[in-house]
Design an enzyme around this catalytic site. Sequence first.
Site, PDB file in Angstrom:
ATOM      1  N   SER A   1       0.791  -1.232   0.000  1.00 39.81           N
ATOM      2  CA  SER A   1       0.000   0.000   0.000  1.00 39.81           C
ATOM      3  C   SER A   1       0.823   1.283   0.000  1.00 39.81           C
ATOM      4  O   SER A   1       0.246   2.371  -0.054  1.00 39.81           O
ATOM      5  CB  SER A   1      -0.965   0.012   1.196  1.00 39.81           C
ATOM      6  OG  SER A   1      -2.063  -0.829   0.944  1.00 39.81           O
TER       7      SER A   1
ATOM      8  N   LYS B   1      -0.080   3.665  -2.756  1.00 37.71           N
ATOM      9  CA  LYS B   1      -1.100   4.717  -2.692  1.00 37.71           C
ATOM     10  C   LYS B   1      -0.490   6.109  -2.523  1.00 37.71           C
ATOM     11  O   LYS B   1      -1.179   7.108  -2.757  1.00 37.71           O
ATOM     12  CB  LYS B   1      -2.073   4.412  -1.560  1.00 37.71           C
ATOM     13  CG  LYS B   1      -2.862   3.121  -1.754  1.00 37.71           C
ATOM     14  CD  LYS B   1      -3.858   2.900  -0.624  1.00 37.71           C
ATOM     15  CE  LYS B   1      -4.712   1.657  -0.861  1.00 37.71           C
ATOM     16  NZ  LYS B   1      -4.002   0.409  -0.511  1.00 37.71           N
TER      17      LYS B   1
ATOM     18  N   SER C   1      -6.539   2.915   4.254  1.00 37.62           N
ATOM     19  CA  SER C   1      -5.804   2.330   3.124  1.00 37.62           C
ATOM     20  C   SER C   1      -6.795   1.640   2.190  1.00 37.62           C
ATOM     21  O   SER C   1      -6.577   0.512   1.729  1.00 37.62           O
ATOM     22  CB  SER C   1      -4.743   1.342   3.597  1.00 37.62           C
ATOM     23  OG  SER C   1      -3.803   1.083   2.586  1.00 37.62           O
TER      24      SER C   1
END
Length: 398
Positions: free
Chosen positions: A80, A83, A140
């Site tokens: 993640s 992102k 997330s």
Amino acid sequence: MSRLAVCGWFGFRLLIASVIVAILSSAADARLPHRVSNTGNKTSTSREAYTPPAASIVIDGGSGAVLQASNPNVRCHPASLTKVMTLYLLFDRLEAGELHLHDLLKVSEDASEQAPSKLDLKPGQTITVEDAIKGIVTKSANDAAVVVAESLGQSEENFARLMTQQARTLGMTNTTYVNASGLPDDGQVTTAKDQALLGRAIQERFPRYYKYFSTEAFVYRGETMRNHNHLLGAVEGVDGIKTGYTHTSGFNLMTSVHRDGRHIIAVILGGKSSSERDVHMRKLIAAYTKLATFQGAAPIQHQSLVVGERKNNSSDPIQALIVKTVIAEAQQQAPMSPLLSGATPIRSSDLSKASDQIAARWPLPTEVFAPVALILERNPSALTTPKVSERMENRPRN
């Protein structure tokens, strides 16, 4: 019924029960992860046997100097941390005025079907740009990341190409993106060094919107979502930025720290657990923040808004505050460390080829950190981070 018949009946029932227990035990054991031992027999995998590729780096947020590095150019999976780049492209559109925080983004069926973590968005629903940002930063949320990707790039696949293109512009030559969320994909790779470049760039380029990474909790449709970054609000000076985990990547963390007029960006990839990763990050922060160059008064944090003024747009709730006082006297009292005077700044090109195997994991919390001078001696090839340019010309648009 004779005694012999009774005994036979109970014996038969006991035999059936034993068979059932054996079958259930075998099925349960089959679901457990296994590894092959030296003798060729399968044994249950312990936590100690889980060793994803590991790397770490700490850079001076002001000068770009490398303060610590362990396997900084080894390719790992970002999970993640992906992102951060998704939001980089979103912040670019916001700053350009092509998008606004209150604009509504439509949720597609594909976005709604993303694996957790997610906001449980439904096809046909809409979500504001600001809520999507907060959902990505705290929860997330994979579905929110895909909503952003499809809104900006027409498709997630095309948006991933824009992400990789932006990575090259920033000097992230060992990073390739294939999705906007960081969900597992063999083709999605990065390095600790590249992530440090990104962590520095997003703050320099978008100081107004970077402040969203300091969001500790977000309430969406009545549900409170806590930030996965447990160092935020717990370690002095930590102001963001992102955690990440898949089984292949291990536990990742990109952290920014402003403390006592100094700024560092630290990246850890491949932690065995979130607790091991966080403990190690605390060690890095304690060891290297004090070695970063002194930059004057620290930026005002969201907890204590004092002695400052807003820029032209006073209605912007996240407008960065400008600190008006910089104590020159303190600068004179805090000369640059002799170790840092010879430090080699990060560079975006001429990366060494990633090794096929990891020589050693980053130090365990119980180990002593190598002196900065020794680290720099081991890695003399690191050069300067290119200054993040103003808005790119000829940037791809919808």
